[in-house]
Design an enzyme around this catalytic site. Structure first.
Site, PDB file in Angstrom:
ATOM      1  N   LYS A 208      10.998   8.267   0.555  1.00 17.48           N
ATOM      2  CA  LYS A 208      11.398   6.997  -0.071  1.00 17.48           C
ATOM      3  C   LYS A 208      12.538   7.225  -1.066  1.00 17.48           C
ATOM      4  O   LYS A 208      12.346   7.851  -2.115  1.00 17.48           O
ATOM      5  CB  LYS A 208      10.191   6.397  -0.794  1.00 17.48           C
ATOM      6  CG  LYS A 208      10.477   5.075  -1.477  1.00 17.48           C
ATOM      7  CD  LYS A 208      10.663   3.953  -0.480  1.00 17.48           C
ATOM      8  CE  LYS A 208      10.798   2.607  -1.181  1.00 17.48           C
ATOM      9  NZ  LYS A 208      11.054   1.512  -0.227  1.00 17.48           N
TER      10      LYS A 208
ATOM     11  N   LYS B 166       4.706  -1.868  -1.101  1.00 17.03           N
ATOM     12  CA  LYS B 166       4.107  -3.045  -1.728  1.00 17.03           C
ATOM     13  C   LYS B 166       3.300  -3.888  -0.743  1.00 17.03           C
ATOM     14  O   LYS B 166       2.305  -4.507  -1.128  1.00 17.03           O
ATOM     15  CB  LYS B 166       5.184  -3.911  -2.383  1.00 17.03           C
ATOM     16  CG  LYS B 166       6.141  -4.561  -1.416  1.00 17.03           C
ATOM     17  CD  LYS B 166       7.114  -5.486  -2.087  1.00 17.03           C
ATOM     18  CE  LYS B 166       8.101  -6.075  -1.087  1.00 17.03           C
ATOM     19  NZ  LYS B 166       7.438  -6.787   0.026  1.00 17.03           N
TER      20      LYS B 166
ATOM     21  N   LYS C  97       5.323  -4.952   6.837  1.00 17.65           N
ATOM     22  CA  LYS C  97       4.640  -6.249   6.742  1.00 17.65           C
ATOM     23  C   LYS C  97       3.675  -6.448   7.913  1.00 17.65           C
ATOM     24  O   LYS C  97       2.538  -6.891   7.729  1.00 17.65           O
ATOM     25  CB  LYS C  97       5.668  -7.383   6.678  1.00 17.65           C
ATOM     26  CG  LYS C  97       6.457  -7.416   5.381  1.00 17.65           C
ATOM     27  CD  LYS C  97       7.510  -8.500   5.383  1.00 17.65           C
ATOM     28  CE  LYS C  97       8.162  -8.621   4.001  1.00 17.65           C
ATOM     29  NZ  LYS C  97       8.712  -7.356   3.512  1.00 17.65           N
TER      30      LYS C  97
END
Length: 316
Positions: A132, A217, A279
């Protein structure tokens, strides 16, 4: 018809708070949050129990730049502390602006932010293969020096320079989940797990310790939604619906897909890891852990998405 007692975890991207091209000043962030608050207020007034979680990529990036520029004047803060700082600052902004919008609409509602720790596995493969990118860009020489003196892992980032990469471990449990759930049951609007939560590891005595890393997240939102027994995970982004065959013949917007269809599309490579992939993975995870429905859609269409009139629903 809307279910007035449904608990909805609403996941916002950090780019909804600091827009592309902005400097990221706090007045800019408050202005953007005020727009976001209009959509959230609709859900609160409609009677949903609302838990808000948010990204913090641009904001943590700015703190890491400050760390670097001021390192000879004040001690740099570790990454887990930077995540905690942004949970506080962004939570404050959301609390304030949402309260203002609700008052204008004649609704008095208590809003609270939780500084939220998320347990990760110290042996998660991510710790052995950091991927990341975070923080500022460096020259190749600066990157080599940081690898040598600080032990950072540095990678070249799309021709823009070199950046530090950190682990992105999977979230296992939300430490403050009982308090968060109690606050929702008492009627509070809750803000929690900002930036994916503060990554911590737990020893055999149950003691916690922060670690350097960034939790996705959306995966954290799914973990949080499962831990508090939420009915719906609503992930708001900059696209109206999930798309398959994007940019290719057969491009199609999806109104709905089952978990099995989502898994198949995921395996076929329709959802890139840097955008829609996390997602869709979060939606699958939430549903497999007992959630009723996950939805991906536009921020401005949050209530319509919950009513089945917008976005892409992922169902059993």
């Amino acid at each position: 018809m809307e279910n007035k007692m449904q608990t909805v975890v609403l996941a916002l991207g950090g780019n909804a708070i600091t827009r592309v091209g902005e400097r990221g000043t706090f007045p800019e962030q408050l202005k953007n949050i005020a727009k976001v608050a209009e959509s959230i207020a609709e859900l609160v007034i409609a009677g949903y129990r609302v838990l808000i979680t948010h990204g913090n990529g641009p904001q943590v990036g700015n703190l890491l730049i400050k760390n670097e520029l001021a390192k000879d004047v004040v001690p740099p803060m570790p990454l887990d502390v930077c995540v905690a700082n942004t949970q506080g600052s962004l939570g404050y902004g959301i609390q304030q602006q949402l309260r203002n919008v609700l008052l204008e609409k004649g609704c008095e509602k208590e809003i609270v932010t939780f500084v939220t720790q998320v347990v990760v596995d110290p042996h998660d493969p991510a710790f052995y293969n950091p991927t990341k990118p975070v923080g500022p860009f460096y020259t190749a020489e600066e990157a080599r020096q940081m690898e040598k003196t600080r032990g950072y892992r540095m990678v070249e980032d799309s021709g823009r320079g070199w950046r530090r990469v950190v682990p992105s471990p999977r979230p296992l449990a939300i430490v403050e989940r009982k308090a968060i759930r109690k606050a929702l049951e008492e009627g509070f609007v809750v803000i929690a797990a900002g930036g994916g939560g503060i990554p911590v590891v737990q020893d055999e005595k149950g003691h916690l310790k922060g670690v350097e890393g960034v939790i996705d997240k959306d995966l954290a939102a799914a973990r949080l939604a499962s831990d508090i027994g939420a009915d719906v995970l609503l992930m708001l982004t900059s696209v109206r619906k999930v798309i398959i065959n994007f940019g290719r013949p057969g491009q199609k917007e999806l109104d709905c897909m089952t978990v099995e269809e989502a898994k198949r599309y995921f395996k076929e490579g329709h959802f890139p890891p840097g955008s829609m992939g996390p997602k869709v993975e979060a939606a699958i995870t939430f549903l497999e852990q007992g959630g009723q429905k996950a939805i991906i859609g536009l921020l401005e269409e949050a209530r319509e998405a919950l009513q089945g009139q917008a976005g892409t629903a992922i169902v059993h």
